[in-house]
Design a protein around this motif. Sequence first.
Motif, PDB file in Angstrom:
ATOM      1  N   UNK A 197       0.841  -1.198   0.000  1.00 40.76           N
ATOM      2  CA  UNK A 197       0.000   0.000   0.000  1.00 40.76           C
ATOM      3  C   UNK A 197       0.876   1.249   0.000  1.00 40.76           C
ATOM      4  N   UNK A 198       0.284   2.377  -0.375  1.00 41.04           N
ATOM      5  CA  UNK A 198       1.003   3.646  -0.421  1.00 41.04           C
ATOM      6  C   UNK A 198       0.689   4.477   0.815  1.00 41.04           C
ATOM      7  N   UNK A 199       1.626   5.323   1.186  1.00 40.77           N
ATOM      8  CA  UNK A 199       1.451   6.214   2.326  1.00 40.77           C
ATOM      9  C   UNK A 199       0.212   7.088   2.115  1.00 40.77           C
ATOM     10  N   UNK A 200      -0.647   7.168   3.132  1.00 37.82           N
ATOM     11  CA  UNK A 200      -1.859   7.982   3.057  1.00 37.82           C
ATOM     12  C   UNK A 200      -3.046   7.271   2.435  1.00 37.82           C
ATOM     13  N   UNK A 201      -2.873   6.013   2.034  1.00 38.67           N
ATOM     14  CA  UNK A 201      -3.939   5.260   1.369  1.00 38.67           C
ATOM     15  C   UNK A 201      -4.915   4.680   2.399  1.00 38.67           C
ATOM     16  N   UNK A 202      -6.192   4.665   2.063  1.00 40.98           N
ATOM     17  CA  UNK A 202      -7.203   4.038   2.921  1.00 40.98           C
ATOM     18  C   UNK A 202      -7.053   2.525   2.820  1.00 40.98           C
ATOM     19  N   UNK A 203      -7.124   1.845   3.970  1.00 38.65           N
ATOM     20  CA  UNK A 203      -7.011   0.388   3.999  1.00 38.65           C
ATOM     21  C   UNK A 203      -8.229  -0.216   4.675  1.00 38.65           C
ATOM     22  N   UNK A 204      -8.511  -1.453   4.342  1.00 37.40           N
ATOM     23  CA  UNK A 204      -9.649  -2.197   4.879  1.00 37.40           C
ATOM     24  C   UNK A 204      -9.184  -3.160   5.966  1.00 37.40           C
ATOM     25  N   UNK A 205     -10.109  -3.627   6.779  1.00 35.25           N
ATOM     26  CA  UNK A 205      -9.822  -4.655   7.762  1.00 35.25           C
ATOM     27  C   UNK A 205      -9.303  -5.901   7.049  1.00 35.25           C
TER      28      UNK A 205
END
Length: 168
Positions: A150-158
């Motif tokens: 993932x990229x810095x500042x990206x929204x992530x899911x559970x």
Amino acid sequence: MAKNEVPKGEPFDLEKLQTLFEMMEKHGLTEVNLKRGDETWKLRRGPQETISMVPTAMPHPAQHQQPVAPAPPAAPAAPQEAAALAAESGPVIKSPTVGTFYASPSPDDPPFVSVGSKVGADTIVCIVEAMKVFNQIPAEMNGTISEILVKDGEAVEFGQPLFRITQG
């Protein structure tokens, strides 16, 4: 004041909310509804569920000056595809919560880890910010970071894979 009556304007206790998320995971629950006074919260988790609150791209924890536009919604199958790809390529460190991924403690600091970094079970690899709570995420395994997913500042899911690990 009645036992279940709450003074207006008081927020939910974030520690109790985190405990509730952990209990949901432990017992396999995908949805919990809470009502307190006029306030109602619906907590949902899991790849098949629709999240009623869209995460927004937030500035790094040390930068809170500018408003940021909401992140575009992810394709519904993306977390499942990422999990399937990660399972085929070795062990991964997964996000324990929905939130915003940060690779470093502040914009001026270097990332916690990079490709090639050796990690132990207690090594902090990133921060996931959820509801203004900045959760430090440990590797929980020994190995070497082989890929940052993932990229810095990206929204992530559970449960979304964040890092791929080479063990050994």
